[in-house]
Design a protein around this motif. Structure first.
Motif, mmCIF file in Angstrom:
data_model
loop_
_atom_site.group_PDB
_atom_site.id
_atom_site.type_symbol
_atom_site.label_atom_id
_atom_site.label_comp_id
_atom_site.label_asym_id
_atom_site.label_seq_id
_atom_site.Cartn_x
_atom_site.Cartn_y
_atom_site.Cartn_z
ATOM 1 N N GLU A 103 0.837 -1.101 -0.138
ATOM 2 C CA GLU A 103 0.117 -0.111 0.108
ATOM 3 C C GLU A 103 0.924 0.963 -0.134
ATOM 4 O OE1 GLU A 103 -2.905 -0.804 3.636
ATOM 5 O OE2 GLU A 103 -3.777 -1.362 1.708
ATOM 6 N N THR A 105 0.611 4.203 1.142
ATOM 7 C CA THR A 105 1.062 5.011 2.425
ATOM 8 C C THR A 105 2.374 4.072 3.093
ATOM 9 O OG1 THR A 105 -1.183 6.434 2.195
ATOM 10 C CG2 THR A 105 0.922 6.789 4.432
ATOM 11 N N ARG A 109 5.815 4.881 3.883
ATOM 12 C CA ARG A 109 6.628 5.758 5.528
ATOM 13 C C ARG A 109 7.073 5.156 6.124
ATOM 14 N NH1 ARG A 109 4.575 10.950 6.139
ATOM 15 N NH2 ARG A 109 4.321 10.566 8.563
ATOM 16 N N SER A 199 -9.049 12.102 4.152
ATOM 17 C CA SER A 199 -8.340 12.699 3.104
ATOM 18 C C SER A 199 -9.976 11.419 2.835
ATOM 19 C CB SER A 199 -7.695 11.023 3.180
ATOM 20 O OG SER A 199 -8.075 10.028 3.708
ATOM 21 N N THR A 201 -9.073 8.565 0.916
ATOM 22 C CA THR A 201 -8.797 7.138 0.351
ATOM 23 C C THR A 201 -9.261 6.691 1.508
ATOM 24 O OG1 THR A 201 -6.686 7.275 1.361
ATOM 25 C CG2 THR A 201 -6.835 7.211 -1.074
ATOM 26 N N HIS A 234 -5.459 11.870 -0.198
ATOM 27 C CA HIS A 234 -4.586 10.774 -0.484
ATOM 28 C C HIS A 234 -4.267 11.029 1.050
ATOM 29 C CE1 HIS A 234 -4.122 8.918 -4.389
ATOM 30 N NE2 HIS A 234 -2.980 10.235 -4.587
ATOM 31 N N PHE A 235 -4.281 9.120 1.760
ATOM 32 C CA PHE A 235 -3.917 9.252 3.220
ATOM 33 C C PHE A 235 -2.646 10.002 3.585
ATOM 34 C CE2 PHE A 235 -4.032 7.337 7.545
ATOM 35 C CZ PHE A 235 -4.795 7.286 7.974
ATOM 36 N N TYR A 236 -1.227 9.810 2.859
ATOM 37 C CA TYR A 236 0.261 10.238 2.836
ATOM 38 C C TYR A 236 0.126 11.650 3.192
ATOM 39 C CZ TYR A 236 0.686 9.973 -1.277
ATOM 40 O OH TYR A 236 0.505 10.426 -3.572
ATOM 41 N N GLN A 240 1.626 14.277 5.862
ATOM 42 C CA GLN A 240 2.229 14.988 5.640
ATOM 43 C C GLN A 240 1.510 16.632 6.107
ATOM 44 O OE1 GLN A 240 5.298 14.774 4.196
ATOM 45 N NE2 GLN A 240 5.702 16.233 4.540
ATOM 46 N N LEU A 255 2.458 3.933 10.981
ATOM 47 C CA LEU A 255 3.340 4.862 10.103
ATOM 48 C C LEU A 255 3.190 6.351 10.215
ATOM 49 C CD1 LEU A 255 0.208 4.973 7.453
ATOM 50 C CD2 LEU A 255 2.406 3.337 7.345
#
Length: 305
Positions: A103, A105, A109, A199, A201, A234-236, A240, A255
């Motif tokens: 996946e 993210t 990370r 997010s 996602t 997106h989740f990441y 951020q 993460l």
């Protein structure tokens, strides 16, 4: 010495195994690219060869009887062993690198920052990493995949659980007092006007966390973010944005642990399990001592650290 006992043909046994596993002659025919009649004749040939019926037929479905179950256990294990041996030979001849799908993210990370350790331990093995989420298309060369069990990945997949998903609110340390308030007992709580990051996602992450900690879900934490809320694609990106001080994100411990360790993020309320877990998937059981086994053991150990 007596000679070996005569066995049903391997082709007929393969048809029997598929019909027994899928509990359907029609589905077995589809899987093996044969006709329903061919599967039926193959099963009948096995039954005649062994002198015993193997199925009970009810309501257009087939179910193994005691003799059928005994035969299925042996045939299924034998075919799986042959498939593993064939794949081992195929990989040895082709010398193809192993392909691990992860996946996005988690890949960015968590896995990539640790990947140098695997390369240092096993420099003789080449493993390619690709980003991917959701259903795994095994026919495209993917050997292993790391996924969270939030979707149905099918019946015929080998699964090794890795670790539980643990979630908690995270923010930039300098914004802690802006987003969190002290309670009478000295603990912290999320301020009502804190800027929450969402997010697309994982849109229900906040609501799921509230349920996990038995907290009444405020309007701003519902499935649909309120007007003006910051929603990232997106989740990441939400993580951020939290590190940049733009608000509070819902962060998985796995993460964000590196960011917490270096002081880029804090998790003032800690983390709680959300009921899901990360798993390592494969199209079949890997061979002991194979690259897949080494990688599986390494990933499991890293997630424990």
């Amino acid at each position: 010495m007596a000679g070996p006992q005569r066995m049903p043909s391997l082709v007929a046994l393969r048809c029997f195994e598929a019909a027994a596993r899928l509990e359907s002659f029609s589905r077995a025919a589809d899987e093996l690219h044969l006709t329903h009649g061919a599967i039926s004749r193959a099963v009948r040939a096995v039954e005649q060869e062994l002198g015993a019926p193997l199925f009970e037929r009810r309501n257009r479905r087939v179910f193994l009887n005691a003799a059928g179950r005994l035969l299925f256990d042996g045939v299924h294990a034998g075919l799986a062993q042959m498939a593993r041996a064939a794949e081992a030979v195929r990989r040895q001849v082709a010398d193809r690198p192993l392909l691990l799908s992860c996946e996005p993210t988690l890949l960015m990370r968590w896995l990539i920052p640790r990947w140098g350790d695997f390369q240092a331990r096993y420099p003789q093995h080449t493993v390619h990493l690709v980003a991917g989420g959701g259903t795994v298309e095994w026919g495209r060369g993917i050997d292993l995949a790391i996924r969270r069990n939030d979707f149905d990945w099918g019946r015929n997949v080998h699964v090794q659980p890795l670790c539980a998903e643990r979630m908690g609110p995270v923010c930039q340390p300098d914004r802690l007092e802006q987003f969190f308030a002290s309670k009478a007992d000295g603990s912290l709580e999320l301020r009502g006007g804190a800027e929450l990051l969402h997010s697309r996602t994982r849109p229900g992450a906040w609501a799921d966390w509230c349920q996990s900690v038995s907290l009444q879900i405020p309007m701003q934490l519902g499935q649909a973010p309120t007007a003006g809320a910051l929603v990232l694609e997106h989740f990441y990106l939400s993580l951020q944005a939290a590190a940049a001080g733009l608000g509070v994100a819902m962060g998985p411990q796995l993460l964000v642990q590196d960011d917490i360790a270096v002081g880029r993020l804090v998790a003032p309320l800690g983390f709680v399990p959300d009921g899901s877990q990360y798993c390592l998937l494969a199209p079949q059981v890997w061979v002991a001592g194979s690259v897949q086994q080494l990688l599986a053991d390494w990933i499991a150990q890293q997630m424990k650290n």
